[in-house]
Design a protein around this motif. Structure first.
Motif, PDB file in Angstrom:
ATOM      1  N   ALA A  52       0.832  -1.208   0.000  1.00 26.84           N
ATOM      2  CA  ALA A  52       0.000   0.000   0.000  1.00 26.84           C
ATOM      3  C   ALA A  52       0.862   1.251   0.000  1.00 26.84           C
ATOM      4  N   GLY A  53       2.107   1.124   0.427  1.00 23.39           N
ATOM      5  CA  GLY A  53       3.002   2.264   0.488  1.00 23.39           C
ATOM      6  C   GLY A  53       4.320   1.873   1.124  1.00 23.39           C
ATOM      7  N   LEU A  54       5.152   2.855   1.318  1.00 28.74           N
ATOM      8  CA  LEU A  54       6.449   2.650   1.961  1.00 28.74           C
ATOM      9  C   LEU A  54       6.588   3.617   3.123  1.00 28.74           C
ATOM     10  N   VAL A  55       7.213   3.151   4.181  1.00 31.29           N
ATOM     11  CA  VAL A  55       7.540   4.020   5.308  1.00 31.29           C
ATOM     12  C   VAL A  55       9.053   4.215   5.267  1.00 31.29           C
ATOM     13  N   LEU A  56       9.473   5.456   5.072  1.00 29.67           N
ATOM     14  CA  LEU A  56      10.908   5.767   5.061  1.00 29.67           C
ATOM     15  C   LEU A  56      11.291   6.258   6.437  1.00 29.67           C
ATOM     16  N   VAL A  57      12.265   5.606   7.038  1.00 29.87           N
ATOM     17  CA  VAL A  57      12.691   5.921   8.398  1.00 29.87           C
ATOM     18  C   VAL A  57      14.027   6.641   8.340  1.00 29.87           C
ATOM     19  N   GLY A  58      14.086   7.774   9.024  1.00 26.11           N
ATOM     20  CA  GLY A  58      15.328   8.538   9.079  1.00 26.11           C
ATOM     21  C   GLY A  58      16.342   7.894  10.003  1.00 26.11           C
ATOM     22  N   ARG A  59      17.548   8.345   9.852  1.00 29.86           N
ATOM     23  CA  ARG A  59      18.651   7.801  10.639  1.00 29.86           C
ATOM     24  C   ARG A  59      18.454   8.070  12.125  1.00 29.86           C
ATOM     25  N   SER A  60      18.776   7.088  12.925  1.00 34.85           N
ATOM     26  CA  SER A  60      18.685   7.191  14.371  1.00 34.85           C
ATOM     27  C   SER A  60      19.820   8.072  14.896  1.00 34.85           C
ATOM     28  N   LEU A  61      19.547   8.819  15.949  1.00 31.75           N
ATOM     29  CA  LEU A  61      20.602   9.645  16.553  1.00 31.75           C
ATOM     30  C   LEU A  61      21.679   8.784  17.196  1.00 31.75           C
ATOM     31  N   ALA A  62      21.268   7.636  17.715  1.00 33.49           N
ATOM     32  CA  ALA A  62      22.225   6.692  18.302  1.00 33.49           C
ATOM     33  C   ALA A  62      22.423   5.550  17.306  1.00 33.49           C
ATOM     34  N   PRO A  63      23.630   5.400  16.772  1.00 27.38           N
ATOM     35  CA  PRO A  63      23.868   4.332  15.798  1.00 27.38           C
ATOM     36  C   PRO A  63      23.542   2.963  16.404  1.00 27.38           C
ATOM     37  N   ARG A  64      22.843   2.141  15.632  1.00 26.11           N
ATOM     38  CA  ARG A  64      22.514   0.802  16.122  1.00 26.11           C
ATOM     39  C   ARG A  64      22.316  -0.137  14.948  1.00 26.11           C
ATOM     40  N   VAL A  65      22.485  -1.396  15.238  1.00 29.00           N
ATOM     41  CA  VAL A  65      22.238  -2.453  14.268  1.00 29.00           C
ATOM     42  C   VAL A  65      20.926  -3.105  14.659  1.00 29.00           C
ATOM     43  N   LEU A  66      20.061  -3.304  13.682  1.00 30.80           N
ATOM     44  CA  LEU A  66      18.763  -3.909  13.968  1.00 30.80           C
ATOM     45  C   LEU A  66      18.908  -5.392  14.259  1.00 30.80           C
ATOM     46  N   ASN A  67      18.143  -5.866  15.256  1.00 26.41           N
ATOM     47  CA  ASN A  67      18.075  -7.304  15.491  1.00 26.41           C
ATOM     48  C   ASN A  67      16.716  -7.799  15.014  1.00 26.41           C
TER      49      ASN A  67
END
Length: 97
Positions: A52-67
């Motif tokens: 239905a669409g895309l959600v674009l997420v901006g960069r996090s202020l605290a660098p992290r790797v997604l689990n």
């Protein structure tokens, strides 16, 4: 290619990993999306297995790797967004009719 990949894979796309060439079988991503370093993630907003669409997420202020838990939560949020988009589209079609 990006839309097909997001629909079939049902995954969150980490643009930093795509830029680094770390996503095997990554789709062709538009240059404008890769060039904007403020963007971090692309989350598919699915509704009944349709994009239905895309959600674009901006960069996090605290660098992290997604689990995996982060990805599951983001996919759930994408499904919720997809249902809202579909509901809004249905309402607009009903109003027009």
């Amino acid at each position: 290619p990006l839309v097909n990949w997001l629909t079939s894979e049902d995954r969150v796309l980490d643009l930093d990993r795509v830029r680094a060439g770390e996503v095997p079988g990554a789709p062709e991503v538009p240059a404008w999306l890769l060039d904007d370093r403020r963007l971090w993630l692309v989350v598919p907003a699915l509704n009944r297995d349709r994009l239905a669409g895309l959600v674009l997420v901006g960069r996090s202020l605290a660098p992290r790797v997604l689990n995996w838990e982060d990805e599951e939560l983001l996919k759930t949020l994408g499904q919720q967004a997809g249902s809202y988009i579909a509901e809004s589209s249905g309402q607009a079609a009903l109003e027009e009719a």
